[in-house]
Design a protein around this motif. Structure first.
Motif, mmCIF file in Angstrom:
data_model
loop_
_atom_site.group_PDB
_atom_site.id
_atom_site.type_symbol
_atom_site.label_atom_id
_atom_site.label_comp_id
_atom_site.label_asym_id
_atom_site.label_seq_id
_atom_site.Cartn_x
_atom_site.Cartn_y
_atom_site.Cartn_z
ATOM 1 N N CYS A 42 8.448 17.517 5.054
ATOM 2 C CA CYS A 42 9.527 17.108 4.159
ATOM 3 C C CYS A 42 9.818 15.615 4.328
ATOM 4 O O CYS A 42 10.023 14.894 3.350
ATOM 5 N N GLY A 43 9.818 15.150 5.574
ATOM 6 C CA GLY A 43 10.008 13.722 5.827
ATOM 7 C C GLY A 43 8.899 12.884 5.218
ATOM 8 O O GLY A 43 9.151 11.853 4.579
ATOM 9 N N ILE A 44 7.663 13.332 5.367
ATOM 10 C CA ILE A 44 6.531 12.613 4.781
ATOM 11 C C ILE A 44 6.619 12.634 3.256
ATOM 12 O O ILE A 44 6.308 11.642 2.589
ATOM 13 N N THR A 55 -1.892 3.931 1.371
ATOM 14 C CA THR A 55 -1.878 2.477 1.594
ATOM 15 C C THR A 55 -1.169 2.116 2.899
ATOM 16 O O THR A 55 -1.139 0.946 3.280
ATOM 17 N N VAL A 56 -0.603 3.101 3.575
ATOM 18 C CA VAL A 56 0.186 2.857 4.785
ATOM 19 C C VAL A 56 -0.686 3.052 6.019
ATOM 20 O O VAL A 56 -1.212 4.138 6.256
ATOM 21 N N CYS A 94 6.602 5.277 6.715
ATOM 22 C CA CYS A 94 5.837 6.117 7.630
ATOM 23 C C CYS A 94 4.829 6.988 6.890
ATOM 24 O O CYS A 94 5.126 7.525 5.827
ATOM 25 N N SER A 95 3.648 7.116 7.478
ATOM 26 C CA SER A 95 2.629 7.992 6.917
ATOM 27 C C SER A 95 2.386 9.209 7.800
ATOM 28 O O SER A 95 1.633 10.097 7.445
ATOM 29 N N TYR A 116 5.316 7.126 12.648
ATOM 30 C CA TYR A 116 4.188 6.206 12.641
ATOM 31 C C TYR A 116 4.022 5.571 11.263
ATOM 32 O O TYR A 116 4.004 6.269 10.258
ATOM 33 N N GLY A 117 3.874 4.263 11.245
ATOM 34 C CA GLY A 117 3.667 3.581 9.974
ATOM 35 C C GLY A 117 3.610 2.090 10.160
ATOM 36 O O GLY A 117 3.158 1.588 11.199
ATOM 37 N N GLU A 118 4.092 1.389 9.149
ATOM 38 C CA GLU A 118 4.085 -0.073 9.195
ATOM 39 C C GLU A 118 5.211 -0.606 8.329
ATOM 40 O O GLU A 118 5.862 0.130 7.589
ATOM 41 N N GLU A 119 5.403 -1.907 8.410
ATOM 42 C CA GLU A 119 6.421 -2.560 7.607
ATOM 43 C C GLU A 119 6.034 -2.467 6.133
ATOM 44 O O GLU A 119 4.887 -2.711 5.758
#
Length: 158
Positions: A42-44, A55-56, A94-95, A116-119
């Protein structure tokens, strides 16, 4: 210095969510073999509504915590903490989410999660729809552990 991640941390789980139309908003429907997995999905799904997750890259890991007095408030606060993570500078998209502590029974329900992810960067990440808030409206949590199946339905305000 860049963070280093294990192969397991870099491996994305299969997609177990969909978007359902709802008047002026969108409903997230996520599922899993357990309630914990359904919450992660659900968060993803929420992050996936904000951008294209392929793309993340996983370049950073943050941790969040959420508490609730019942299962619905636990899900609400979990998603709200994820939305807050994206809303802060730098915006973290986040991915992958890994719930490391999941207490969904008793008086003090609690989640700890690695994100986990990136800006988020315009140009690299297509801008999807802004998520303004999480709602309790029509929230459903269906847990069937005997069938190894859990489903969650959450309407997000866009």
């Amino acid at each position: 210095m860049a963070e280093e991640f294990t192969k397991e941390e870099l491996t994305l789980p299969p997609c177990k969510y969909e978007y359902l139309d709802h008047t002026a908003d969108v409903q997230l429907h996520a599922w899993g073999d357990s309630l914990k997995e359904a919450f992660e999905q659900c968060g993803i799904a929420m992050f996936g509504y904000m951008t294209e997750l392929d793309t993340v890259e996983i370049k950073h890991c943050s941790e969040i915590e959420a508490n609730g007095h019942d299962i619905e408030s636990l899900l609400f606060h979990f998603l709200d903490e994820l939305l807050f993570l994206f809303s802060c500078e730098p915006f973290l998209i986040c991915s992958k989410l890994t719930i490391t502590e999941f207490k969904a029974e008793g008086e003090e329900m609690r989640i700890k999660c690695k994100c986990y992810g990136e800006e988020f960067t315009l140009g690299k990440h297509p801008q999807g729809t802004e998520v303004k808030a999480i709602t309790y409206s029509a929230m459903q949590i269906v847990n069937k552990p005997e069938q190894s199946r859990a489903d969650v339905f959450v309407i997000i305000d866009i």
